[in-house]
Design an enzyme around this catalytic site. Structure first.
Site, PDB file in Angstrom:
ATOM      1  N   ALA A 120       0.870  -1.179   0.000  1.00  0.00           N
ATOM      2  CA  ALA A 120       0.000   0.000   0.000  1.00  0.00           C
ATOM      3  C   ALA A 120       0.906   1.227   0.000  1.00  0.00           C
ATOM      4  O   ALA A 120       2.058   1.154   0.437  1.00  0.00           O
ATOM      5  CB  ALA A 120      -0.875  -0.015   1.246  1.00  0.00           C
TER       6      ALA A 120
ATOM      7  N   GLY B  87       0.754  -5.151   0.733  1.00  0.00           N
ATOM      8  CA  GLY B  87      -0.404  -5.271  -0.160  1.00  0.00           C
ATOM      9  C   GLY B  87      -0.061  -5.941  -1.484  1.00  0.00           C
ATOM     10  O   GLY B  87      -0.943  -6.506  -2.139  1.00  0.00           O
TER      11      GLY B  87
ATOM     12  N   GLU C  65      -0.160  -9.567  -0.684  1.00  0.00           N
ATOM     13  CA  GLU C  65      -1.589  -9.886  -0.496  1.00  0.00           C
ATOM     14  C   GLU C  65      -2.303  -9.975  -1.847  1.00  0.00           C
ATOM     15  O   GLU C  65      -3.143 -10.849  -2.070  1.00  0.00           O
ATOM     16  CB  GLU C  65      -2.246  -8.824   0.398  1.00  0.00           C
ATOM     17  CG  GLU C  65      -1.757  -8.905   1.840  1.00  0.00           C
ATOM     18  CD  GLU C  65      -2.250  -7.739   2.683  1.00  0.00           C
ATOM     19  OE1 GLU C  65      -1.925  -6.582   2.352  1.00  0.00           O
ATOM     20  OE2 GLU C  65      -2.956  -7.978   3.666  1.00  0.00           O
TER      21      GLU C  65
ATOM     22  N   GLU D 216       4.599  -5.248   7.167  1.00  0.00           N
ATOM     23  CA  GLU D 216       3.802  -4.253   7.899  1.00  0.00           C
ATOM     24  C   GLU D 216       4.281  -4.070   9.337  1.00  0.00           C
ATOM     25  O   GLU D 216       4.255  -2.961   9.879  1.00  0.00           O
ATOM     26  CB  GLU D 216       2.312  -4.656   7.907  1.00  0.00           C
ATOM     27  CG  GLU D 216       1.615  -4.493   6.574  1.00  0.00           C
ATOM     28  CD  GLU D 216       1.717  -5.688   5.650  1.00  0.00           C
ATOM     29  OE1 GLU D 216       2.549  -6.590   5.921  1.00  0.00           O
ATOM     30  OE2 GLU D 216       0.974  -5.730   4.658  1.00  0.00           O
TER      31      GLU D 216
END
Ligand code: COA
Length: 260
Positions: free
Chosen positions: A66, A111, A114, A134
């Site tokens: 992200a 992300g 993911e 993260e």
């Protein structure tokens, strides 16, 4: 489809989506996630598209997570909305009813990892690195990484990756089952497109039902998943492609599937 941060190309039944923000290693900001949502929906409803390849622009990053510029200023309610929005887009990928192959050309972090896990299959360049870093930002994954990682590699390995935040090389990701194949970087796109073309040549309704049976079935109690599988098995028997597939076998020729 006009996008600022994505490139979408078609080659026969295969569509290739490239996340195109190479200056930030294709980090996912809100706009890019929204463009992905629109692209996936459009390709889902386009019957001429039978498989999708998802990759990142440049040779360094698949998706480096992200966009940390946005994360840095998020509020509690904004963070919740952000996670729900990301989860929604990844769910759309997982449930689009067509195989999506992640061609992991570089960093697949946070992300990005993911996103790759929401894809049906993952092919990584030898040079790629994967991880959920993260924890190093004082946060946790928010696009269902805690759930998909544990389901793909098992709870013990998932917890190790999530708690250390380590980036692992493609070969290690292959050893633990996080990626399906590792190929030389120069061969990545041709291998991903070749695999996508193979999947695109299969009977689309059967492909869709296999995806549903595995993805939805795995979240059900086993006896219910068996009934679900049997129902899909019955439904697929109503297709022209089932008649063509069985007839072609008996006539010793290659089946010509029409998607009906
Ligand atoms: N969000 C926003 N910008 C990002 C980013 C992200 N997730 N990942 C990388 N970038 C930007 C960098 O800030 C840098 O921008 P700059 O040129 O304006 O300084 C550019 O992309 C190149 O990255 P850089 O860090 O210089 O490359 P590197 O080769 O030294 O390191 C990484 C590569 C992937 C190891 C490193 O960029 C990194 O750790 N990124 C964050 C990964 C992460 O924590 N993702 C999870 C987010 S939840």
């Amino acid at each position: 489809m006009a996008f600022e941060n994505l490139l979408v190309e078609r080659d026969g039944g295969v569509a290739v989506i490239t996340v195109n923000r190479p200056k930030v290693l294709n980090a996912l900001n809100t706009q890019t996630l929204d463009e992905l949502r629109r692209a996936i929906l459009e390709l889902k409803h386009d019957d001429s598209v039978r498989a999708v390849v998802l990759t990142g622009a440049g040779d360094k990053g698949f998706i480096a997570g992200a966009d940390i510029n946005e994360l840095a200023v998020q509020t509690p309610t904004g963070g919740r909305e952000h996670a729900l929005r990301g989860q929604h887009v990844l769910d759309l990928i997982e449930h689009m009813g067509k195989p999506v192959i992640a061609a992991i050309n570089g960093y697949a972090l946070g992300g990005g990892c993911e996103m790759a896990m929401a894809c049906t299959l993952r092919i990584a360049a030898e040079t790629a690195k994967l991880g959920q870093p993260e924890i190093n930002l004082g946060i946790i994954p928010g696009y269902a990484g805690t759930q998909r990682l544990a389901r793909i590699v098992g709870k013990g390995r998932a917890l190790e990756l999530l708690l250390t935040g380590d980036q692992i090389p493609a070969q290690e990701a292959h050893r633990i089952g996080l990626v399906n194949r590792v190929v030389p970087a120069a061969a990545l796109m041709s291998e991903a497109k070749k695999l996508a073309a193979t999947l695109a040549s299969k009977a689309p309704v059967a492909v869709h039902y296999i995806l549903d049976a595995v993805q939805k079935g795995m979240e059900m109690p086993f006896p219910e998943a068996e009934v679900f599988e049997a129902t899909l098995f019955g439904l697929v028997s109503s297709t022209e492609d089932m008649r063509e597939g069985t007839k072609a076998f008996l006539e010793k020729r290659k089946a010509d599937f029409k998607g009906r």
